[in-house]
Design a protein around this motif. Sequence first.
Motif, PDB file in Angstrom:
ATOM      1  N   ASP A  52       0.889  -1.196   0.029  1.00  0.00           N
ATOM      2  CA  ASP A  52      -0.036  -0.090  -0.331  1.00  0.00           C
ATOM      3  C   ASP A  52       0.841   1.278  -0.072  1.00  0.00           C
ATOM      4  O   ASP A  52       1.322   1.795   1.029  1.00  0.00           O
ATOM      5  CB  ASP A  52      -0.906  -0.011   1.268  1.00  0.00           C
ATOM      6  N   GLY A  53       1.364   1.746  -1.218  1.00  0.00           N
ATOM      7  CA  GLY A  53       2.211   2.746  -1.248  1.00  0.00           C
ATOM      8  C   GLY A  53       1.756   3.988  -0.679  1.00  0.00           C
ATOM      9  O   GLY A  53       2.488   4.830  -0.076  1.00  0.00           O
ATOM     10  N   PRO A  54       0.498   4.442  -1.189  1.00  0.00           N
ATOM     11  CA  PRO A  54       0.157   5.771  -0.681  1.00  0.00           C
ATOM     12  C   PRO A  54       0.040   5.810   0.858  1.00  0.00           C
ATOM     13  O   PRO A  54       0.499   6.920   1.490  1.00  0.00           O
ATOM     14  CB  PRO A  54      -1.169   5.796  -1.172  1.00  0.00           C
ATOM     15  N   THR A  55      -0.415   4.536   1.547  1.00  0.00           N
ATOM     16  CA  THR A  55      -0.378   4.932   2.979  1.00  0.00           C
ATOM     17  C   THR A  55       0.985   4.980   3.426  1.00  0.00           C
ATOM     18  O   THR A  55       1.351   5.528   4.520  1.00  0.00           O
ATOM     19  CB  THR A  55      -0.999   3.499   3.677  1.00  0.00           C
ATOM     20  N   LEU A  56       1.999   3.990   2.886  1.00  0.00           N
ATOM     21  CA  LEU A  56       3.444   4.036   3.342  1.00  0.00           C
ATOM     22  C   LEU A  56       4.068   5.551   3.192  1.00  0.00           C
ATOM     23  O   LEU A  56       4.738   5.993   4.263  1.00  0.00           O
ATOM     24  CB  LEU A  56       4.064   3.058   2.799  1.00  0.00           C
ATOM     25  N   ILE A  57       3.544   6.194   2.236  1.00  0.00           N
ATOM     26  CA  ILE A  57       4.356   7.442   1.779  1.00  0.00           C
ATOM     27  C   ILE A  57       3.742   8.423   2.826  1.00  0.00           C
ATOM     28  O   ILE A  57       4.369   9.342   3.678  1.00  0.00           O
ATOM     29  CB  ILE A  57       4.069   7.927   0.531  1.00  0.00           C
ATOM     30  N   ARG A  58       2.330   8.381   3.155  1.00  0.00           N
ATOM     31  CA  ARG A  58       1.933   9.267   4.174  1.00  0.00           C
ATOM     32  C   ARG A  58       2.523   9.033   5.796  1.00  0.00           C
ATOM     33  O   ARG A  58       2.911   9.978   6.359  1.00  0.00           O
ATOM     34  CB  ARG A  58       0.271   9.222   4.463  1.00  0.00           C
ATOM     35  N   GLU A  59       2.721   7.762   6.104  1.00  0.00           N
ATOM     36  CA  GLU A  59       3.295   7.511   7.298  1.00  0.00           C
ATOM     37  C   GLU A  59       4.731   7.929   7.330  1.00  0.00           C
ATOM     38  O   GLU A  59       5.201   8.481   8.345  1.00  0.00           O
ATOM     39  CB  GLU A  59       3.233   5.836   7.497  1.00  0.00           C
ATOM     40  N   LEU A  60       5.499   7.776   6.274  1.00  0.00           N
ATOM     41  CA  LEU A  60       6.791   8.112   6.357  1.00  0.00           C
ATOM     42  C   LEU A  60       6.949   9.807   6.410  1.00  0.00           C
ATOM     43  O   LEU A  60       7.698  10.235   7.296  1.00  0.00           O
ATOM     44  CB  LEU A  60       7.283   7.756   5.001  1.00  0.00           C
ATOM     45  N   MET A  61       5.909  10.515   5.872  1.00  0.00           N
ATOM     46  CA  MET A  61       5.831  11.941   5.843  1.00  0.00           C
ATOM     47  C   MET A  61       5.625  12.506   7.463  1.00  0.00           C
ATOM     48  O   MET A  61       6.273  13.298   7.933  1.00  0.00           O
ATOM     49  CB  MET A  61       4.812  12.562   5.193  1.00  0.00           C
ATOM     50  N   ILE A 101      14.475   9.666   0.818  1.00  0.00           N
ATOM     51  CA  ILE A 101      14.307   8.330   1.580  1.00  0.00           C
ATOM     52  C   ILE A 101      12.913   7.719   1.122  1.00  0.00           C
ATOM     53  O   ILE A 101      13.009   6.623   1.228  1.00  0.00           O
ATOM     54  CB  ILE A 101      14.321   8.764   2.984  1.00  0.00           C
ATOM     55  N   ALA A 102      12.181   8.452   0.381  1.00  0.00           N
ATOM     56  CA  ALA A 102      10.972   7.973  -0.137  1.00  0.00           C
ATOM     57  C   ALA A 102      11.044   6.904  -1.247  1.00  0.00           C
ATOM     58  O   ALA A 102      10.502   5.994  -1.488  1.00  0.00           O
ATOM     59  CB  ALA A 102       9.833   8.934  -0.547  1.00  0.00           C
ATOM     60  N   LEU A 103      12.211   7.103  -2.031  1.00  0.00           N
ATOM     61  CA  LEU A 103      12.379   6.380  -3.245  1.00  0.00           C
ATOM     62  C   LEU A 103      13.655   5.344  -2.682  1.00  0.00           C
ATOM     63  O   LEU A 103      13.890   4.639  -3.837  1.00  0.00           O
ATOM     64  CB  LEU A 103      12.878   7.195  -4.225  1.00  0.00           C
ATOM     65  N   ASP A 104      13.890   5.112  -1.469  1.00  0.00           N
ATOM     66  CA  ASP A 104      15.045   4.228  -1.304  1.00  0.00           C
ATOM     67  C   ASP A 104      14.730   3.538   0.085  1.00  0.00           C
ATOM     68  O   ASP A 104      14.898   4.210   1.266  1.00  0.00           O
ATOM     69  CB  ASP A 104      16.288   4.839  -1.157  1.00  0.00           C
ATOM     70  N   ALA A 105      14.336   2.244   0.197  1.00  0.00           N
ATOM     71  CA  ALA A 105      13.927   1.634   1.350  1.00  0.00           C
ATOM     72  C   ALA A 105      14.787   1.604   2.421  1.00  0.00           C
ATOM     73  O   ALA A 105      14.627   1.722   3.712  1.00  0.00           O
ATOM     74  CB  ALA A 105      13.260   0.276   1.247  1.00  0.00           C
ATOM     75  N   GLU A 106      16.121   1.471   2.019  1.00  0.00           N
ATOM     76  CA  GLU A 106      17.234   1.322   2.774  1.00  0.00           C
ATOM     77  C   GLU A 106      17.340   2.532   3.524  1.00  0.00           C
ATOM     78  O   GLU A 106      17.527   2.495   5.005  1.00  0.00           O
ATOM     79  CB  GLU A 106      18.689   0.826   2.094  1.00  0.00           C
ATOM     80  N   LYS A 107      17.501   3.454   2.646  1.00  0.00           N
ATOM     81  CA  LYS A 107      17.641   5.063   3.255  1.00  0.00           C
ATOM     82  C   LYS A 107      16.582   5.444   4.217  1.00  0.00           C
ATOM     83  O   LYS A 107      16.886   5.875   5.281  1.00  0.00           O
ATOM     84  CB  LYS A 107      17.892   6.116   2.220  1.00  0.00           C
ATOM     85  N   ALA A 108      15.252   5.054   4.079  1.00  0.00           N
ATOM     86  CA  ALA A 108      13.832   5.043   5.001  1.00  0.00           C
ATOM     87  C   ALA A 108      14.250   4.469   6.117  1.00  0.00           C
ATOM     88  O   ALA A 108      14.001   4.965   7.398  1.00  0.00           O
ATOM     89  CB  ALA A 108      12.788   4.644   4.306  1.00  0.00           C
ATOM     90  N   SER A 109      14.821   3.272   6.136  1.00  0.00           N
ATOM     91  CA  SER A 109      14.989   2.460   7.415  1.00  0.00           C
ATOM     92  C   SER A 109      16.258   2.933   8.051  1.00  0.00           C
ATOM     93  O   SER A 109      15.969   3.242   9.118  1.00  0.00           O
ATOM     94  CB  SER A 109      15.368   0.925   6.869  1.00  0.00           C
ATOM     95  N   GLU A 110      17.114   3.544   7.663  1.00  0.00           N
ATOM     96  CA  GLU A 110      18.245   4.080   8.326  1.00  0.00           C
ATOM     97  C   GLU A 110      17.844   5.363   8.948  1.00  0.00           C
ATOM     98  O   GLU A 110      18.236   5.617   9.885  1.00  0.00           O
ATOM     99  CB  GLU A 110      19.409   4.685   7.220  1.00  0.00           C
TER     100      GLU A 110
END
Length: 122
Positions: A52-61, A101-110
Amino acid sequence: MLKKDITFTDLEGNPVTETHYFNLSKADLIELQLSKKGGFQDWIQTVIDAEDGPTLIRELMDIILMSYGTRSEDGKRFVKSPEARVRFANSEAFSELFSEIALDAEKASEFINAVMPRDLIA
């Protein structure tokens, strides 16, 4: 706490580097945990599994903005305010960080691991 230098192009076309700070307190983590049915970790894993990309992006923001603040001069407090979050959310620095970080799962995790309370990571 994460201290991050973010380089971006300002509205006049000039390169700018600014230092920004991000941190989640234990209270922030409790809020995240209790705000989602089944707890935050289980909920986010369900979102990931469902792709669920849209939800994941909102949560990251939300996590970026929830963790944003400024350090007090004496280093004893990390000050977060709605006004500071709005200013940061409307800045090119936020846009650059989010794009990174939104376009790179590893950077988001870091990023997420870096803003977590140190004693919880240990």
